[in-house]
Scaffold this motif. Structure first.
Motif, mmCIF file in Angstrom:
data_model
loop_
_atom_site.group_PDB
_atom_site.id
_atom_site.type_symbol
_atom_site.label_atom_id
_atom_site.label_comp_id
_atom_site.label_asym_id
_atom_site.label_seq_id
_atom_site.Cartn_x
_atom_site.Cartn_y
_atom_site.Cartn_z
ATOM 1 N N ASP A 178 0.809 -1.238 0.000
ATOM 2 C CA ASP A 178 0.000 0.000 0.000
ATOM 3 C C ASP A 178 0.831 1.273 0.000
ATOM 4 O OD1 ASP A 178 -2.483 -1.259 -0.053
ATOM 5 O OD2 ASP A 178 -2.391 -1.584 2.127
ATOM 6 N N LYS A 179 2.103 1.179 -0.380
ATOM 7 C CA LYS A 179 2.880 2.413 -0.524
ATOM 8 C C LYS A 179 2.687 2.888 -1.956
ATOM 9 C CE LYS A 179 6.268 0.683 2.706
ATOM 10 N NZ LYS A 179 7.605 0.118 2.895
ATOM 11 N N SER A 180 2.606 4.197 -2.132
ATOM 12 C CA SER A 180 2.437 4.666 -3.500
ATOM 13 C C SER A 180 3.817 4.960 -4.099
ATOM 14 C CB SER A 180 1.513 5.895 -3.502
ATOM 15 O OG SER A 180 2.149 6.987 -4.089
ATOM 16 N N LEU A 181 4.061 4.390 -5.264
ATOM 17 C CA LEU A 181 5.349 4.593 -5.943
ATOM 18 C C LEU A 181 5.054 5.214 -7.296
ATOM 19 C CD1 LEU A 181 8.430 4.106 -6.306
ATOM 20 C CD2 LEU A 181 7.882 1.808 -7.086
ATOM 21 N N THR A 182 5.460 6.477 -7.487
ATOM 22 C CA THR A 182 5.140 7.141 -8.749
ATOM 23 C C THR A 182 6.390 7.707 -9.402
ATOM 24 O OG1 THR A 182 4.667 9.123 -7.473
ATOM 25 C CG2 THR A 182 2.780 7.818 -8.167
ATOM 26 N N LEU A 183 6.288 7.885 -10.706
ATOM 27 C CA LEU A 183 7.389 8.431 -11.495
ATOM 28 C C LEU A 183 6.935 9.718 -12.164
ATOM 29 C CD1 LEU A 183 10.178 8.215 -12.929
ATOM 30 C CD2 LEU A 183 9.054 6.834 -14.671
ATOM 31 N N ILE A 184 7.727 10.769 -12.010
ATOM 32 C CA ILE A 184 7.399 12.037 -12.665
ATOM 33 C C ILE A 184 8.576 12.449 -13.534
ATOM 34 C CG2 ILE A 184 6.726 14.446 -12.301
ATOM 35 C CD1 ILE A 184 5.934 13.513 -9.387
ATOM 36 N N THR A 185 8.362 12.455 -14.847
ATOM 37 C CA THR A 185 9.411 12.909 -15.756
ATOM 38 C C THR A 185 8.810 13.931 -16.722
ATOM 39 O OG1 THR A 185 8.923 11.023 -17.166
ATOM 40 C CG2 THR A 185 10.824 10.800 -15.726
ATOM 41 N N PRO A 186 9.616 14.878 -17.185
ATOM 42 C CA PRO A 186 9.076 15.910 -18.065
ATOM 43 C C PRO A 186 8.849 15.413 -19.490
ATOM 44 C CG PRO A 186 11.425 16.233 -17.770
ATOM 45 C CD PRO A 186 11.045 15.083 -16.891
ATOM 46 N N ASN A 187 7.820 15.963 -20.125
ATOM 47 C CA ASN A 187 7.585 15.695 -21.547
ATOM 48 C C ASN A 187 7.565 16.985 -22.352
ATOM 49 O OD1 ASN A 187 7.222 12.804 -21.651
ATOM 50 N ND2 ASN A 187 5.456 13.186 -20.337
ATOM 51 N N ALA A 188 7.219 18.098 -21.654
ATOM 52 C CA ALA A 188 7.115 19.378 -22.350
ATOM 53 C C ALA A 188 8.073 20.384 -21.720
ATOM 54 C CB ALA A 188 5.685 19.893 -22.255
ATOM 55 N N PRO A 189 8.717 21.276 -22.449
ATOM 56 C CA PRO A 189 8.644 21.329 -23.912
ATOM 57 C C PRO A 189 9.444 20.203 -24.569
ATOM 58 C CG PRO A 189 10.156 23.005 -23.087
ATOM 59 C CD PRO A 189 9.551 22.354 -21.882
ATOM 60 N N TRP A 190 10.318 19.573 -23.833
ATOM 61 C CA TRP A 190 11.034 18.436 -24.431
ATOM 62 C C TRP A 190 11.324 17.416 -23.339
ATOM 63 C CZ3 TRP A 190 13.236 23.489 -25.032
ATOM 64 C CH2 TRP A 190 14.063 23.869 -23.967
ATOM 65 N N PRO A 191 11.552 16.162 -23.699
ATOM 66 C CA PRO A 191 11.858 15.161 -22.680
ATOM 67 C C PRO A 191 13.284 15.319 -22.151
ATOM 68 C CG PRO A 191 11.919 14.160 -24.844
ATOM 69 C CD PRO A 191 11.489 15.579 -25.043
ATOM 70 N N LEU A 192 13.679 14.488 -21.207
ATOM 71 C CA LEU A 192 15.026 14.547 -20.623
ATOM 72 C C LEU A 192 16.088 14.293 -21.683
ATOM 73 C CD1 LEU A 192 14.491 12.478 -17.369
ATOM 74 C CD2 LEU A 192 14.934 14.930 -17.509
ATOM 75 N N PRO A 193 17.234 14.976 -21.578
ATOM 76 C CA PRO A 193 18.302 14.694 -22.542
ATOM 77 C C PRO A 193 18.912 13.316 -22.286
ATOM 78 C CG PRO A 193 19.087 16.179 -20.840
ATOM 79 C CD PRO A 193 17.627 15.974 -20.582
ATOM 80 N N VAL A 194 19.590 12.819 -23.307
ATOM 81 C CA VAL A 194 20.265 11.526 -23.199
ATOM 82 C C VAL A 194 21.559 11.700 -22.408
ATOM 83 C CG1 VAL A 194 21.588 9.904 -24.612
ATOM 84 C CG2 VAL A 194 19.249 10.495 -25.257
ATOM 85 N N VAL A 195 21.857 10.742 -21.529
ATOM 86 C CA VAL A 195 23.076 10.800 -20.719
ATOM 87 C C VAL A 195 24.034 9.715 -21.204
ATOM 88 C CG1 VAL A 195 23.957 10.279 -18.398
ATOM 89 C CG2 VAL A 195 21.976 11.771 -18.672
ATOM 90 N N GLN A 196 25.333 10.049 -21.271
ATOM 91 C CA GLN A 196 26.321 9.039 -21.646
ATOM 92 C C GLN A 196 26.734 8.274 -20.395
ATOM 93 O OE1 GLN A 196 27.425 8.304 -24.756
ATOM 94 N NE2 GLN A 196 25.936 9.811 -25.486
ATOM 95 N N GLY A 197 26.446 6.976 -20.369
ATOM 96 C CA GLY A 197 26.791 6.235 -19.161
ATOM 97 C C GLY A 197 26.587 4.746 -19.313
ATOM 98 N N ASP A 198 26.809 4.030 -18.220
ATOM 99 C CA ASP A 198 26.600 2.588 -18.196
ATOM 100 C C ASP A 198 25.184 2.333 -17.683
ATOM 101 O OD1 ASP A 198 26.351 -0.072 -17.262
ATOM 102 O OD2 ASP A 198 28.531 -0.279 -17.216
#
Lengths: 307, 239
Positions: A178-198
């Motif tokens: 019963d714990k709430s687990l949510t994800l918030i990521t941006p879509n506007a005006p653009w989504p998250l940039p790509v990160v160089q990583g493993d």
């Protein structure tokens, strides 16, 4: 003490001026009318004096910056030495623990190949699970040591997809109670940039933070995973409405094997957060935490967009 | 190879380990001799003629790596399982040149060691270098250059992520073997992740996509339901 070059230059220049003055004194009839003579020569004296002063001042400034630089290098040396020491220590500890552990586990397997009484079977199972616990502690210590020296295998990582994936994994593996687990990521005006990583390591880092949040929350609490773009960084936050961390513990949560003062009874190796930090630092980013006791915590990871 | 009665040479200076493993491996049906140092191990290889050597790395006098080096220098291709970790890509390249048949890291489970012994013995061609020392391997249209970490399909280079490349390189050197996700994680990633099974599955999916390998009718990678994967293509050394 070794004579520095600007002192030599300064003394040389002073000697030249003295010699020049003596020459003028004798040869140019300064003694006959000193006031008139000096008035005529004043500008030359000002230039010579100014030059001499500049040489000594520049040398002095040079010495200060060099001292600072030496000082900084020395601090970096000490830090590097400390890291080396710790790495060597971890490696030795790993080596000294893995042999006895191999023997213990092989012995236990031998024992269980014979028919056993119910009591012995139960005890052997208990010993075996503790041996496995030490094995995984050793493995975690080794991961930390490896992380510091290994070469990152970088690829383009879509952070939004990675966070969706890790939340999917957590939902599959854990009972959220019963714990709430949510994800918030941006879509506007653009989504998250790509990160160089493993991607595997970054997934592990976020996974550890969510697992940590699940440990220190109660049914009904909220866990939010958020990501935003901040300048040339991506900020990932895992926030919860759980127990929070005591102020005196706050600086220490990233240390190896550190357990907060009110974490008794909560299972864990004490290596989850240090591993998160090691992964993020390896990516050129950094970690931080803010918390209020009894209100909750926010763990933040900052990753540079250009590794 | 007469597998049940195969002769094993167990080399480790830790008596606590050899005294536990010797009876275990004997019960598993092998003949087992134990050696506590590298020099004696090299002598025993000449007189006892083992079918497989289990070799610890850190030993006084002559360490495991040196024993292996001397064996291979003398063109002795007795299969060797080294008791150490190979995770990082730098170690993987070194391991390739080293000439061991397999690696297992301490602390391990006796049953896992037994499974590896069985697999290496089944794979071994007496007197021949193992696949694990070959620089280039071919399976059907697929060629894997293990030193350069490149792969080619019908002579065209294919693009793989570093992890997928390492995974393919490991799988093609262990054909016909059941490779559990845990083992692949240990061998290719160097450690087990809590999110590990997913990590392996993602890379396997990448390999299948790039190799155009249909999971329902695979020519390379077969899914062993609930357990892991198996490389099923016929593998040979190539130049």
């Amino acid at each position: 003490m070794k004579m520095e070059w600007w002192w030599a230059a300064g003394i040389g220049a002073a000697a030249l001026i003295l010699l020049g003055g003596f020459y003028l004194l004798v040869d140019q009839g300064v003694l006959a009318n000193p006031v008139l003579y000096l008035r005529g020569r004043m500008s030359a004296l000002v230039i010579w004096g100014g030059l001499l002063g500049a040489v000594v001042l520049a040398g002095h400034l040079f010495q200060i910056t060099r001292r600072n630089r030496l000082h900084r290098t020395r601090i970096e040396d000490i830090q590097a030495e400390f890291r080396d020491n710790r790495r060597r220590f971890t490696r030795r500890l790993d080596h000294e623990l893995k042999n006895p552990l191999t023997a213990i586990r092989a012995g236990l397997t031998n024992i269980t190949s014979e028919p056993l009484s119910e009591y012995v079977e139960k005890e052997v199972a208990a010993v075996e699970s503790q041996a496995l616990r030490i094995s995984s502690l050793v493995a975690d210590l080794r991961k930390l040591a490896t992380l510091e020296t290994m070469q990152l295998e970088r690829t383009a990582v879509n952070i939004t997809e990675l966070l969706e994936e890790v939340i999917g994994v957590v939902r599959e593996q854990k009972d959220l109670q019963d714990k709430s687990l949510t994800l918030i990521t941006p879509n506007a005006p653009w989504p998250l940039p790509v990160v160089q990583g493993d991607p595997d390591l970054l997934l592990l880092a976020v996974h550890n933070l969510i697992e940590n949040a699940l440990k220190f929350t109660l049914p009904g609490d909220t866990i939010e995973v958020r990501a935003t773009e901040e300048g040339d960084q991506v900020l990932i936050e895992v926030a919860d409405t759980g127990h929070g961390i005591l102020e005196q513990d706050l600086d220490r949560v990233w240390e190896e094997l550190y357990r907060g003062s009110h974490t008794h009874g909560v299972t864990g190796s004490g290596l989850g957060l240090p591993l998160v930090r090691a992964i993020v630092i390896k990516h050129g980013g950094d970690v931080s935490v803010r918390s209020k006791h009894e209100q909750g915590s926010v763990f933040s990871l900052r990753l540079p967009v250009r590794g | 190879m007469a597998e049940p009665n195969a002769k094993l040479l167990l080399v480790d200076d830790e008596q606590a380990i050899t005294e536990r493993l010797q009876p275990y491996l004997t019960r598993a049906g092998y003949q087992v001799r134990v050696s506590s140092d590298g020099v004696q191990a090299l002598e025993l290889v000449e007189t006892y003629l083992p079918d497989l050597i289990i070799l610890d790395v850190l030993m006084p006098e002559l360490d495991g790596r040196e024993v292996l080096r001397q064996l291979r220098l003398n063109e002795n291709w007795t299969p060797v399982i080294m008791l150490t970790q190979v995770g990082e890509s730098s170690e993987r390249t070194m391991a390739l040149l080293e000439g061991a048949d397999d690696y297992i890291n301490k602390p391990f489970d006796s049953n896992e060691l037994a499974a590896r012994i069985k697999a290496v013995l089944r794979r071994a061609n007496p007197g021949q270098p193992p696949l694990t020392v070959a620089e280039r391997l071919r399976s059907g249209d697929l060629v894997v250059d293990r030193v350069r970490q490149r792969a080619y399909l019908e002579a065209d280079e294919i693009e793989l992520s570093p992890k997928a490349m390492a995974l393919l390189s490991y799988m093609i050197t262990h054909p016909e073997e059941l490779l559990t996700r845990e083992r692949l994680l240990d061998a290719v990633w160097g450690w087990d992740y809590p999110v590990g099974t997913r990590t392996v599955d993602t890379r396997i999916a990448e390999l299948r996509r790039v190799l155009a390998d249909d999971p329902r009718e695979p020519s390379y990678i077969q899914t062993v339901t609930g357990q892991g994967y198996r490389f099923i293509g016929e593998v040979e050394k190539t130049t």
